[in-house]
Enzyme design. Structure first.
Site, PDB file in Angstrom:
ATOM      1  N   ILE A 669       0.803  -1.045   0.009  1.00 42.67           N
ATOM      2  CA  ILE A 669       0.025  -0.060  -0.172  1.00 42.67           C
ATOM      3  C   ILE A 669       0.910   1.297  -0.024  1.00 42.67           C
ATOM      4  O   ILE A 669       0.199   2.321  -0.197  1.00 42.67           O
ATOM      5  CB  ILE A 669      -1.002   0.050   1.119  1.00 42.67           C
ATOM      6  N   GLY A 673      11.590   5.902   1.859  1.00 46.23           N
ATOM      7  CA  GLY A 673      13.004   5.816   1.558  1.00 46.23           C
ATOM      8  C   GLY A 673      13.456   4.659   2.396  1.00 46.23           C
ATOM      9  O   GLY A 673      14.491   3.901   2.143  1.00 46.23           O
ATOM     10  N   GLY A 675      11.683   1.440   2.809  1.00 40.79           N
ATOM     11  CA  GLY A 675      10.989   0.109   2.605  1.00 40.79           C
ATOM     12  C   GLY A 675       9.529   0.470   2.308  1.00 40.79           C
ATOM     13  O   GLY A 675       9.158   1.598   1.969  1.00 40.79           O
ATOM     14  N   ASP A 789       9.849  14.840  12.847  1.00 40.00           N
ATOM     15  CA  ASP A 789       9.402  14.585  11.442  1.00 40.00           C
ATOM     16  C   ASP A 789       7.839  15.060  11.383  1.00 40.00           C
ATOM     17  O   ASP A 789       7.165  14.113  10.701  1.00 40.00           O
ATOM     18  CB  ASP A 789      10.018  13.452  10.580  1.00 40.00           C
TER      19      ASP A 789
END
Length: 952
Positions: A669, A673, A675, A789
């Site tokens: 789905i 970066g 996987g 992040d």
């Protein structure tokens, strides 16, 4: 010609000339007014064509009233772009002060035409682009361009002509990295040098010692390395020296004792070593901050005799010895933080002698003795934190009733006493950490008067008696930990009224009676441990509706059938030690039946089967062992490669094979970066999102390890749930809860009609939920976590559009110091458009960087725009774009997403204001996430209006 005619003609010429010049200056100032016409200010009310320019507000003329000499328009709420081509035609202009406004646009080369200026202040605005050369300003004495939004290369060479410069303030700008500019140390008349936050690197030059008139030197938050030069000791007039947040090393220089006028000294967050004995001569110090270094030795006793000292921060060093017992007793002492050192001896008794103290922080030392009774009378004390020491004696009873206290933290000591009825005065108290002491007695019913409480941790003490029923009045309570005490009686039904409860731990007590059914109606409950008590009766069916990461009802006297939704193998351990329980599904429990003897028969059968199964497993293990032994080394290596190591962090109702078999293309789905992400549907109906770390990244497992370490211990309804990690030599898998509605980014920005839009009430609730998740990371974890992040694609939405903070691959747990304001990382991380400005000039970031990123998310929710869009302009982002629209009410309202109902547009501006605060350029001006949550809750939209809108 008549006598005097020549004189009269001369005067007439001068009058005509002056009149013409004044007329020109009038027009030039009217152009300035027109350029700033969108400003929300009254300063221009007097700027009319029928009024002399010398009578304009903010304008000063020369003594003759003929020429504009000064423009003073700072702090006037101005917005717009400055027409420097017009301004600099004011030929006698000496002062131009435009600081602390909302001005934007670029600084053009026309600025260099203001050659007569002696004072230029453009600071604290929202300009962009580079600073132009200003070589012509040879008379300049004061230059303020700090916090302007400028970038690129600063024209340091322009300073060479400004030999008379007294003030140079260029800090808080994202200039290009440069070594300490030599032009600066040639400005021998400088008294004020502000170069903090402006990308200065290299070492502080020895020539700094030649600036002997300096009273203020600020070089903080740069990339300065090397040692503090000994020549700095020549600056004997210094009043303030700020060097914090750099890469300085070595010892405090010998000779620092010469700075006897120094009042403010901060060299925190560096790599300084050695002792601080040089400081014992600086008797005028008011604030001394050296936290987060590698300092050793004792704190000089002379510091206890400083009669001006009000602020002392030395935490996270390696200091030893005792604290000066006179510390703070001779001044209006306000703040002390000496946590995370190796200090011994008693707490100084008189730091709140003048009743001015707000913070007392001494966590993680080896302090001994009792808590001085004087602090129970310290009415100004907001935070009292002395956990992880060796304190003993009785806790002063009045300490619990401090009127403005927010945190009382006495955990992990040898303290005695009880929580007294004084707590009814603690109306601002939010957190009590008192675990692992020898506290005793009953909880007073007056605890319900401390209505701000969100955390109570009294675990591992000797409390007894009943928990007062009034505890249900604590509507903000998030975590209640009473485990490992001697409590008796029933668990109060009123706990079901604490709608914010996320965690309940009452294990290892003597609670009796039934489990309150009301607990099953707690909307945010994530963990419940009631094990090892005397609870009886049936397990309430209402618990089936909870979405618990942890459920433990073991070792009680519960009877009856385990509710069907809880009857899964995953919860076997949750019910152990309850002989009266039965289940139709869970093995190891007798099957429920109306016949009284059937349970015993079935139990016998199960026991026999268990013994037979065990024998079979032993035989199978032996055969496998023999086969493996014969297969040789190669076969052994292949077997090792296929061996999976499972670490579970929640109760699991699946096996690793269920997941591994589903890692295939049709279940893919998403890709990132690190996987791929797969959707895994299990046989029991459960769905997972499984992140598969790419094979070539398995050896580079920093992000994987960071995510596992962070999420494995987190339990919060607004943080994504990590069930387990599954690893082998070849692969690494992380199994999360699957969130059906994707990410907030998808909902806001993808052109997928199936997703549907988000109304304002839903957006608001997403904002609050995500904020609470970040608040938990920053303030609720044992060790605060910086996500690093935060972005809308990392805010996932469940089937009810409730948010979860996700993707902790870059997260960093900071050192165990709950009150740290500058916990740092040296790794550039994050996503373009969300990255805080300080990333541009330092690798050191903290929780305020998350706050900035969250502010960008709030702007996305309000505007519907992406963080980076072409319409913002080259190298511009949503923060710049929003700030450029703060001209008037109409332009601000135009920022609101057009899909948001008109009736809510005024409501959205409340959230936009919070977003602007979160994205302040200076980290210190941004609120904490705790403050953000509070402000968002106060900005709640009218639900009734939402109902009316939907009906229409």
């Amino acid at each position: 010609m008549f006598p005097g005619t020549t004189y009269r003609i001369g005067v007439l010429v001068i009058i005509v000339f002056i009149s013409g010049v004044c007329s020109d200056e009038h027009e030039l100032l009217m152009k300035l007014k027109a350029a700033l016409a969108g400003s929300n200010t009254k300063v221009f009310d007097s700027w009319r064509r029928d009024v002399s320019v010398c009578n304009f507000s903010g304008i000063w003329c020369d003594d003759s009233g003929s020429w504009v000499k000064e423009i003073e328009l700072s702090h006037q709420n101005l917005s717009g772009s400055i027409p420097f081509d017009s301004i600099c035609q004011l030929q006698w202009l000496q002062k131009l002060s435009l600081g602390f406004n909302y001005l934007h646009g670029s600084l053009t080369d026309d600025l260099n035409n203001c050659s007569r200026l002696t004072y230029l202040d453009l600071g604290n605005n929202f300009f962009s682009g580079v600073m132009p050369r200003i070589d012509s300003m040879k008379s300049l004495l004061y230059l303020y361009v700090n916090n302007t939004g400028l970038s690129g290369t600063f024209p340091w060479a322009s300073l060479e002509s400004m030999t008379g410069l007294v003030v140079l303030s260029v800090g808080d700008n994202n200039f290009d990295q440069t070594v300490f500019p030599q032009q600066v140390v040639k400005l021998r008349n400088l008294t004020w040098l502000y170069m903090a936050n402006c990308s200065i690197g290299g070492e502080i030059p020895a020539a700094i010692g030649e600036l002997k008139d300096l009273i203020n030197l600020e070089l903080s938050t740069n990339n300065i390395s090397g040692e503090i030069p000994s020549e700095i000791s020549k600056l004997v007039k210094l009043w303030q020296l700020e060097l914090f947040n750099n890469n300085l090393r070595g010892k405090l220089p010998v000779g620092l004792r010469n700075l006897t006028n120094l009042q403010l000294f901060d060299a925190s967050i560096n790599n300084l070593e050695g002792d601080i004995s040089e400081l014992k001569f600086l008797t005028q110090l008011k604030s001394l901050q050296l936290f987060e270094n590698k300092l050793t030795g004792e704190i000089p006793p002379e510091i206890g005799e400083f009669n001006q000292l009000v602020n002392l921060s030395l935490y996270r060093n390696r200091l030893t010895g005792t604290l000066p017992q006179q510390l703070g007793s001779l001044s209006d002492f306000n703040f002390i933080d000496v946590s995370e050192n190796l200090l011994t001896g008693p707490i100084p008794p008189n730091m709140c002698k003048n009743n001015k103290m707000s913070f007392l922080l001494m966590l993680q030392n080896n302090l001994t003795g009792a808590i001085p009774s004087a602090y129970a009378d310290c009415k100004t004390l907001s935070r009292f934190r002395v956990s992880d020491n060796q304190l003993s004696g009785v806790v002063p009873s009045a300490l619990w009733g401090l009127p403005v206290a927010e945190i009382i933290d006495i955990a992990n000591n040898n303290l005695e006493g009880s929580i007294t009825s004084d707590i009814d005065k603690a109306t601002t108290l939010g957190q009590i950490f008192a675990a692992r002491n020898r506290l005793s007695g009953e909880l007073p019913p007056e605890i319900s008067k401390a209505t701000s409480l969100n955390t109570i941790d009294l675990s591992h003490n000797q409390f007894s008696g009943r928990v007062p029923a009034t505890i249900g009045d604590l509507k903000h309570l998030n975590s209640l930990r009473l485990d490992n005490n001697r409590f008796t009686g029933e668990i109060p039904d009123s706990l079901g009224s604490c709608d914010s409860l996320n965690e309940i731990n009452m294990a290892y007590n003597s609670f009796s009676g039934h489990i309150p059914a009301a607990l099953g109606r707690l909307p945010t409950l994530n963990a419940m441990n009631l094990s090892s008590n005397l609870l009886s009766g049936k397990i309430p069916g209402s618990l089936s509706s909870l979405r618990l990461s942890l459920l433990d009802l073991s070792h009680n006297k519960l009877t009856g059938e385990i509710p069907e939704s809880l009857s899964v193998e995953a919860y076997n351990g949750s019910f152990a030690g309850n002989a009266g329980l039965c289940s139709l599904k869970v093995k190891y429990f007798p099957r429920c039946s109306s016949r009284s003897d059937s349970g015993g028969v079935i139990q016998t059968v199960i026991t026999c089967l268990s013994i037979g199964s065990a024998a079979g497993l032993m035989l199978l293990a032996y055969l496998c062992y023999m086969k493996k032994k014969k297969g040789g080394k190669r076969e052994e290596e292949d077997d090792d490669a296929l061996t999976w190591n499972v670490k579970s962090f929640h109760v699991l109702s699946f096996m690793e094979d269920d997941i591994i078999e589903s890692i295939k293309e049709e279940n893919l789905i998403g890709k990132g970066g690190s996987g791929e992400v797969y959707r895994v549907s299990l046989k029991n109906g459960m769905e997972l999102a499984v992140k598969h770390i790419s094979k070539h990244l398995v050896g580079k497992s920093v992000e994987f390890d960071a995510e596992v370490e962070t999420l494995s211990s987190i339990r919060h309804v607004n943080v994504v749930k990590l069930y387990c990690s599954i690893t082998s030599q070849e692969s690494r898998l992380l199994a999360y809860e699957y969130l059906a509605n994707g990410s907030l980014w998808d909902r806001l920005h993808n052109d997928n009609k199936k997703l549907g839009g988000l109304d304002w009430i839903t957006r608001y609730e997403i904002a609050v939920g995500a904020a609470k998740g970040l608040e938990y990371l920053h303030h609720g974890c044992e060790r605060p976590v910086i996500h690093r992040d935060v972005k809308s694609s990392n805010i996932l939405l469940d089937e009810h559009l409730k948010p979860r903070i996700a993707d902790f691959g870059l997260a960093k747990k900071i050192s165990q110091h709950p009150d740290t304001t500058t916990s740092c990382s040296h790794v550039i991380a994050g996503t373009h458009g969300y990255i805080a400005p300080e990333y541009g000039y330092t690798y050191k970031v903290n929780e305020k960087s998350d706050v900035y990123s969250f502010g960008v998310v709030l702007m996305e929710l309000v505007t519907g725009k992406k963080p980076i869009e072409a319409e913002y302009g080259e190298n511009k982002d949503i923060v710049y774009w929003v700030c450029s629209k703060l001209k008037n009410k109409e332009s601000v309202l135009s920022l609101v997403d057009s899909s948001i109902c008109e009736g809510f547009k005024e409501e959205t501006i409340k959230v936009l204001k919070i977003a602007i605060m979160c994205t302040s350029r200076l980290p210190t001006l941004r609120p904490t996430m705790r403050a953000v949550v509070k402000m968002l809750e106060e900005a709640e939209p009218c639900k009734l209006l939402g109902i009316i809108v939907k009906q229409k």
